[in-house]
Each structure stands twice: as structure tokens, then as C-alpha cells.
Design a protein around this motif. Structure first.
Motif: not given
Length: 308
Positions: A298-304
Motif C-alpha cells: 500500500t502506497n499513499l504517496a504514489g511512489t511505489v
């Protein structure tokens, strides 16, 4: 000779000391005051577990022995904890027997000392406590330090098989991550920036993952929320309120994780030793999980991927 009044005062004082000692023995933390008053005890062994090279040699609590985290408490060939035979030999060389009381402390917010406490617990060693506030508090209060090495007659402690119920492994964590209704609470104790995926690791560290973010369903309660300004743990009531606000109340088993397992050991200590919850530490943590193939993130910042 003492008169009756003096005798009563002396007896009362001895009783208070005995009660205080008994109370202390039932706790998993000791204060800096308590430790300094008890340094001369022959049945007490103080162990420093620090991560920064040379810290112990520049000055340590008098009588302390040095367990080096990088080489003493881990397997230096495999990414694993120290083997039982090696751990038993390490303890015996430090003069530890079955009746020895052990106090751990260290640098870097007691993270690695808490790792030590976790290892002691895995191998069933009793009478182990953590110096509340660690090395920083001891030094800030101007308490004595020594540069003299400590050598003790070999102890006779014997340890049993490791209790792996205190340790989480990747397959178990992935199963929780993929569950629609997980029955295990995952607690990510890293910073909000790490949890959200804005950074992969704190600035200046070398152990990295190729992906950023957190394990699905994990809640974020940074390790630092558990301590006061002087590095001592907050009260049990305060801790219970902090974790309950994140949905962690001890009703489910808990797995803590961070980046390499040291900060999560600190939270493992708070949740298991102070609050009495059922807790495992996932020492593989994000450097294992974030580098694994085929596991959800799960990535909330869009920088997986690699921070991109």
C-alpha cells in the motif's frame, strides 16, 4: 547499641528496601536511580547493546559487558538471529547464571537494547529488564561511566529451544496482508514519511528496499509516540490510549515491524512487556518485505517503485 526507637527505624528502613526490591523484580524496566544504587550487586549483570562502533569503549556503565549487535546477537552468515548454542556461550562468557538479574541498555533510543530483550525472551531467559531511557538518560544525568573492561568468571546458564511464537516471518505477514478480514493487527512503527511511501528509509541509512509504502492493513504508530522527552516509556495507561486510538487494543495478536527490526523491537517491548499484549516482532521488516516479489504494497504517496 541501638535504642528501641533507632531499632524500629532501622527495621522499617530494611522492610522498605525489601519491598522496593521485590516490586522492582516484578517489573521489566529499571530506573537510572535504581541501577546506580544496585551496581555493586554480584548477582546483577549490566549489558550494553549499542549499534554505533566505539561507544562502549569510550565509556560505559561501570561493570557492564558489551554485546555487539552487528556480530553478537545476529548470525553473521545468514540473515538470522543468533543461534542458541552461540547465545548460551555468549551469556556464560559474560558470567551469567540462572539466578543472575540482567539489565540491558544501549544507544540510539534503546532500540538495539530492546532487540536484545527480544532475543533474551525468545530463548526463555528470565530476570531481564531494560534501563528506562537507556544510555542517553544515564549520560544526561551525569552518572558514572567507566572505560575499564569487565571480566567475569564463566556462568552456568543453560537455555532451551527458541520460542518462535515471538517472531514473525514473511509468509505469515503476507497472509495477513492478503486477508480481507485480518485477525492480526500489523503495527508499522516507522515515520509517517516511510509509512506513506514518501521515503523508503530515513536519511543516511544504507539498508533499503526497492519499493516504498507499507504492508496492507498496517496502522502507523511511530515508535517515538511511546516515549517521553527523556526517552523513558510513557505509563501503561498512556500507552494503552495511544495504541487504542489506532485500533490496537490487544484483542487481536499483533505483529510489529519497521525497516530492519530494531525500532519495532522497541514497540514490541512496549506492547508485550508493559501492556501484556500478544506480540510478534517481524525482524525481516521492510527491507525484506519491500524487496520481495509478488507481495502487495500500500502506497499513499504514489511512489511505489524506488521512490518514483
Amino acid at each position: 547499641m541501638l535504642n528501641l526507637k533507632q531499632s524500629l527505624i532501622t527495621a522499617a528502613g530494611a522492610a522498605v528496601l525489601a519491598i522496593g526490591s521485590l516490586a522492582q523484580a516484578s517489573e521489566y524496566l529499571v530506573s537510572t536511580d535504581w541501577l546506580e544504587e544496585n551496581l555493586d550487586r554480584q548477582d546483577l549483570r549490566v549489558i550494553e547493546v549499542s549499534v554505533n562502533p566505539g561507544v562502549f569503549e569510550r565509556g560505559h556503565i561501570p561493570g557492564a559487558v558489551n554485546f555487539r549487535w552487528h556480530t553478537d546477537l545476529v548470525d553473521t552468515v545468514s540473515r538470522d538471529i543468533i543461534a542458541g548454542d552461540d547465545f548460551q556461550g555468549l551469556l556464560q562468557d559474560a558470567g551469567i547464571s540462572d539466578d543472575t538479574e540482567i539489565v540491558l541498555y544501549g544507544d540510539t533510543n534503546n532500540w538495539f537494547a530492546a532487540w536484545g530483550a527480544w532475543i533474551f525472551d525468545i530463548y526463555g531467559v528470565e530476570n531481564v529488564r531494560l534501563l528506562d531511557g537507556g544510555r542517553s538518560k544515564w549520560e544526561a544525568e551525569g552518572r558514572p561511566l567507566s572505560v575499564r573492561p569487565s571480566n567475569y568468571t564463566a556462568g552456568n546458564i543453560e537455555i532451551g529451544e527458541p520460542n518462535l511464537e515471538l517472531r514473525a516471518f514473511l509468509p505469515e505477514v503476507v497472509e495477513v496482508a492478503r486477508s480481507e478480514n485480518p485477525e492480526v493487527d500489523l503495527v508499522d512503527i516507522r515515520s509517517a514519511a516511510e509509512y506513506e511511501g514518501r521515503v523508503i528509509a530515513p536519511e543516511g541509512v544504507n539498508e533499503l528496499a526497492v519499493r516504498a509504502g507499507h504492508i496492507p492493513s498496517a496502522v502507523n504508530v511511530s515508535w517515538g509516540e511511546a516515549v517521553a522527552e527523556d526517552g523513558t516509556f510513557k505509563s501503561a495507561d498512556e500507552l494503552r490510549e495511544i495504541y487504542a486510538a489506532a485500533g490496537v487494543d490487544g484483542s487481536n495478536p499483533i505483529i510489529t515491524y519497521c525497516r530492519i527490526g530494531e525500532r519495532s523491537s522497541h514497540t514490541w517491548f512496549a506492547l508485550s512487556k508493559i501492556l501484556g499484549f500478544d506480540v510478534k516482532n517481524y525482524d525481516g521488516s521492510w527491507t525484506e518485505y519491500g524487496n520481495s516479489v509478488g507481495v502487495p504494497v500500500t502506497n499513499l504517496a504514489g511512489t511505489v517503485w524506488g521512490g518514483q
